[in-house]
Design an enzyme around this catalytic site. Structure first.
Site, PDB file in Angstrom:
ATOM      1  N   GLY A   1      37.687  44.930  32.886  1.00  0.00           N
ATOM      2  CA  GLY A   1      36.480  45.096  32.087  1.00  0.00           C
ATOM      3  C   GLY A   1      35.218  45.238  32.918  1.00  0.00           C
ATOM      4  O   GLY A   1      34.126  45.347  32.379  1.00  0.00           O
ATOM      5  N   CYS A   2      35.355  45.215  34.229  1.00  0.00           N
ATOM      6  CA  CYS A   2      34.201  45.377  35.116  1.00  0.00           C
ATOM      7  C   CYS A   2      34.203  46.803  35.666  1.00  0.00           C
ATOM      8  O   CYS A   2      35.247  47.315  36.052  1.00  0.00           O
ATOM      9  CB  CYS A   2      34.259  44.385  36.271  1.00  0.00           C
ATOM     10  N   ALA A   3      33.034  47.431  35.716  1.00  0.00           N
ATOM     11  CA  ALA A   3      32.936  48.786  36.253  1.00  0.00           C
ATOM     12  C   ALA A   3      33.218  48.785  37.756  1.00  0.00           C
ATOM     13  O   ALA A   3      33.895  49.666  38.267  1.00  0.00           O
ATOM     14  CB  ALA A   3      31.555  49.360  35.979  1.00  0.00           C
TER      15      ALA A   3
END
Length: 140
Positions: free
Chosen positions: A47-49
């Site tokens: 969920g982290c870029a």
């Protein structure tokens, strides 16, 4: 490592976003590097870029003290990791599970200045830590 209380106090003296941004990067630079062998798929936060890794350790007992290691390949995100770790590491699992970590970021004025991708990544990091702490509390 700088305490969360010290970080909150420091942010109170920083008036503009540029100064806050620089401080977040400084906090990230002070974060110890995560060894390569801990940069695994299991430790990666989804969920982290940018790439973010979190490793949790639990102490003994019914409500163990938990400590965390973390890292990111992005300077600003590494600083966010440092703030999350300052707020959680060394606390009891039940305390971590009950802590409003996003509220801390709101209090220091960071949430409104993060891009939506970074804010979502921060929420993913916070959810992972709180979920792990809640699971440890439940099994204890």
């Amino acid at each position: 490592m700088t305490s969360i209380d010290q970080i909150i106090d420091d942010f109170a003296f920083l008036d503009d976003w540029e100064d806050r941004y620089r401080y977040v990067i400084e906090l990230g630079k002070a974060l110890p590097d995560l060894p390569e062998d801990k940069r695994t798929a299991d430790n990666k936060v989804n969920g982290c870029a940018s790439q973010v890794w979190l490793v949790s350790h639990r102490g003994d007992g019914a409500d163990p003290v938990m400590t965390f290691e973390g890292d990111s390949d992005a300077h600003i995100v590494r600083g966010l990791v440092a703030i999350v770790l300052a707020a959680c590491s060394g606390k009891r699992a039940s305390e971590i599970a009950a802590t409003d970590l996003i509220g801390i970021f709101d209090k220091i004025g960071l949430v409104e200045n993060l891009s939506s991708q970074r804010a979502n990544g921060l929420r993913s990091m916070v959810k992972r830590i709180r979920d792990e702490a809640a699971a440890v509390s439940a099994t204890a």
